[in-house]
Design an enzyme around this catalytic site. Sequence first.
Site, PDB file in Angstrom:
ATOM      1  N   TYR A 149      -3.518   1.095   1.918  1.00  0.00           N
ATOM      2  CA  TYR A 149      -2.250   1.250   2.646  1.00  0.00           C
ATOM      3  C   TYR A 149      -1.632   2.634   2.433  1.00  0.00           C
ATOM      4  O   TYR A 149      -1.428   3.061   1.294  1.00  0.00           O
ATOM      5  CB  TYR A 149      -1.271   0.172   2.185  1.00  0.00           C
ATOM      6  CG  TYR A 149       0.077   0.209   2.847  1.00  0.00           C
ATOM      7  CD1 TYR A 149       0.284  -0.363   4.087  1.00  0.00           C
ATOM      8  CD2 TYR A 149       1.166   0.822   2.214  1.00  0.00           C
ATOM      9  CE1 TYR A 149       1.535  -0.339   4.702  1.00  0.00           C
ATOM     10  CE2 TYR A 149       2.415   0.856   2.815  1.00  0.00           C
ATOM     11  CZ  TYR A 149       2.587   0.279   4.060  1.00  0.00           C
ATOM     12  OH  TYR A 149       3.820   0.311   4.664  1.00  0.00           O
ATOM     13  N   ASN A 221      -5.509   4.384  -4.427  1.00  0.00           N
ATOM     14  CA  ASN A 221      -4.149   4.179  -3.916  1.00  0.00           C
ATOM     15  C   ASN A 221      -3.482   3.074  -4.729  1.00  0.00           C
ATOM     16  O   ASN A 221      -2.958   2.112  -4.193  1.00  0.00           O
ATOM     17  CB  ASN A 221      -4.219   3.792  -2.435  1.00  0.00           C
ATOM     18  CG  ASN A 221      -2.855   3.773  -1.767  1.00  0.00           C
ATOM     19  OD1 ASN A 221      -2.117   4.742  -1.805  1.00  0.00           O
ATOM     20  ND2 ASN A 221      -2.525   2.658  -1.130  1.00  0.00           N
ATOM     21  N   SER A 293      -2.478  -5.476  -4.941  1.00  0.00           N
ATOM     22  CA  SER A 293      -3.556  -4.492  -4.898  1.00  0.00           C
ATOM     23  C   SER A 293      -4.835  -5.090  -4.346  1.00  0.00           C
ATOM     24  O   SER A 293      -5.284  -6.145  -4.784  1.00  0.00           O
ATOM     25  CB  SER A 293      -3.806  -3.941  -6.309  1.00  0.00           C
ATOM     26  OG  SER A 293      -4.576  -2.772  -6.268  1.00  0.00           O
TER      27      SER A 293
END
Length: 369
Positions: A149, A221, A293
């Site tokens: 994302y 990320n 996550s």
Amino acid sequence: MSINDPHLRTPSGKPRLRAFALALDGTPGRFNAITDVPGVTVGYSTLISGDGPLQVGTGPIRTGVTAILPRLRGELATPVFAGVFSQNGNGELTGTHIIEETGAFSLPITITNTHSCGVARDGTLRWMQRVLPAALDSAWGLPVAAETYDGFLNDINGQHVNFEHVAAALDGATGGAIEEGSVGGGTGMISFGFKAGSGTASRIVEWHDSRYTVGVFVQANFGKRRNFTLRGRRIRPELAAPAVFEGTPRAEKGSIIAIVASDAPFLAHQMKRLARRVPLGVAGTGGYGYHSSGDIFLAFSTANSEAALASGRIARASFIPDVDIDPFFDAVVQAVEEAILNAVVANEDMTGRDGNFVPALPKEWLNNW
């Protein structure tokens, strides 16, 4: 090592972790990249434009596509033995069902932002129809496409990734030294409150009289600043600043995709075992697989191509015994840790939508580590 050594800097001159003379485990390959595995190539399409307030469909844009070709272009229809492991499934990696069923996949891998994963998948099929149409004439394709994302910096709902960008990443795939940081699918990504994105590393494994390579590529990320760890040292007190600036409040939406490649002869269950070791390298940097996550990992071997294509005859595949697999576990953990840190180190500050700001890891801190 010279300043032009690919272990120290990316092709554009950005520093890598080894530029700061930190002690690391294992022996890297020639380029310390997933492309050290013969036949594996990587390409990017990077989209950066616009500043200021978010206007959905217009920008600001901070995104892209990464393409990883597991075999040379003319051999992409030949399956590779593979295994998948999901440490935390709040994410997407397409093609996992056929990998779980048959222990193999074919066609390229793409990685992009969460809302463009379908475009990357379908774009791969369009590209294959153009460059290797025989592969799809009498068969179906189930490409691997993954996502993380980037909506804190990028107009993620603007659908700015299109088929042409996917094709550009695939067409541009090359071997040798590759870029890291804010490139390709990693363009808008954040780790531990620092700018992150694309990272890679490799390790050489000597087994009896043979020499094999394990290469890793990550789209990083994930992670909270308070957990950031460098070579076993928790560094929160020293790095309370600079902080992320949130013009728009940021919800926790971290993820990591890791691709492990090797030319070592392993069977599908062994590739799954390698994929299961990726979280140990992630944890070494301070990633703990939090609820939001998507921590999804794919490992493949380029060996045994004849066995993967066998039809109408007994297939024979060579493989390293499971009792001898431990050095390859070491290689995965070491390369994952370094690839993540490369993604963070080879980076600069970035401002995106609504003035949201993500700082780079301060290089002066690394110099004094």
